[in-house]
Write a protein that holds these residues in place. Sequence first.
Motif, short mmCIF file in Angstrom:
data_model
loop_
_atom_site.label_atom_id
_atom_site.label_comp_id
_atom_site.label_asym_id
_atom_site.label_seq_id
_atom_site.Cartn_x
_atom_site.Cartn_y
_atom_site.Cartn_z
N HIS A 1 43.47 31.02 33.82
CA HIS A 1 42.69 31.18 32.83
C HIS A 1 43.46 32.48 32.97
CE1 HIS A 1 41.04 26.56 33.38
NE2 HIS A 1 41.18 27.07 31.96
N GLY A 2 43.27 33.71 33.91
CA GLY A 2 43.38 34.39 34.21
C GLY A 2 43.74 34.97 35.52
N VAL A 3 44.10 36.28 35.04
CA VAL A 3 44.64 37.11 36.29
C VAL A 3 44.39 37.87 36.68
CG1 VAL A 3 47.24 37.42 37.87
CG2 VAL A 3 46.57 35.77 36.62
N ALA B 1 31.63 25.54 37.84
CA ALA B 1 32.25 26.23 36.53
C ALA B 1 33.38 26.46 36.67
CB ALA B 1 31.15 25.95 35.31
N ILE B 2 33.25 27.85 37.55
CA ILE B 2 34.41 29.61 37.41
C ILE B 2 34.39 29.06 39.15
CG2 ILE B 2 34.62 31.38 37.80
CD1 ILE B 2 32.17 31.99 35.52
N MET C 1 36.60 27.15 34.99
CA MET C 1 37.57 28.30 34.71
C MET C 1 38.05 28.29 36.01
SD MET C 1 36.27 32.49 32.80
CE MET C 1 35.93 32.26 33.74
N ARG C 2 39.59 28.92 36.04
CA ARG C 2 40.20 29.46 36.94
C ARG C 2 40.86 30.95 37.13
NH1 ARG C 2 44.08 27.17 36.61
NH2 ARG C 2 43.48 25.84 34.53
N VAL C 3 40.36 31.58 37.33
CA VAL C 3 40.82 32.81 37.32
C VAL C 3 41.21 33.34 39.25
CG1 VAL C 3 40.34 35.21 37.54
CG2 VAL C 3 38.89 33.99 36.06
#
Length: 279
Positions: A180-182, A88-89, A1-3
């Motif tokens: 995936h998120g900001v 994973a993040i 997951m990418r933020v």
Amino acid sequence: MRVAVVGIDGSGKTTVLRRAAERDGFAVVHAVRGHDDPNSPFAGLSRALAGASAAADAVGRIQLKVAVLFLQLCLYGPGERHAAHRSAIVLADRHPLVDPLVYLPLFGHLARNDEPGSDVAAWWHEQEPDAARAVRAWLEARTGHTDPWTLGEELLRLGTRPPEEMLDRLTHRFGVTPPHGVLLLDLPVQQALRRTGERLRDSELHETAAFLTAARQRYESVLDWLTRTHPDLTGQRIDCSGLSVDEVADRVRDAVGALAAVRGPAARLPTTRPSGGSG
């Protein structure tokens, strides 16, 4: 997951993400200053580009500043892939598909509609010779030419286009996908200016109250647009006013945890802290 963690200069992104990496075990990639990550395999080129950015500030031409920003952001894709091997993040300090939506339209207002004159030569001269050679090689590799002024003008024109077109073209140029998120770290401009004034490095072209105020408003509107038009992207504003680094890092962790819970086991939070971490 990418933020992606974004916000105006001085909002605390780099400091908070350093704490998140030390305390919580997140992998962090720095979109503009890749050498802030001690694990980055691209640190040498990133330092050379930081010198080119400082040279653009010294010369005072936004076309050169924007060209260097593009070259810095071109390191993000490899940096993100490298960071993904560690966790994973992955948290990003700025993002090549978010921050240009904020800054390219604003930088266009700072540009003068004239010729570069001797400023490009002065920009190259301001850089250390070995670093300049690395910057020139990277410029040619990413654009097929060695003219930073042409690149800067092209990017400023892109900043006049609708946001969806900007996003599509930047996605193609950088070879990355939206996060995936900001998370928007929001801080009043006067507090941000006090922080940037305390930095050891010289002030950048855009670190003024008027520019940061406009950028703060742009971040709000870009975050709203992204979440409305891209349902798979989650956005959240984090009010940082009056909070310590640890308190902001806690809020970042909580927001990332909520997003990870929605996305499932593949995006789970780290369960152990890295050895030697603080907190």
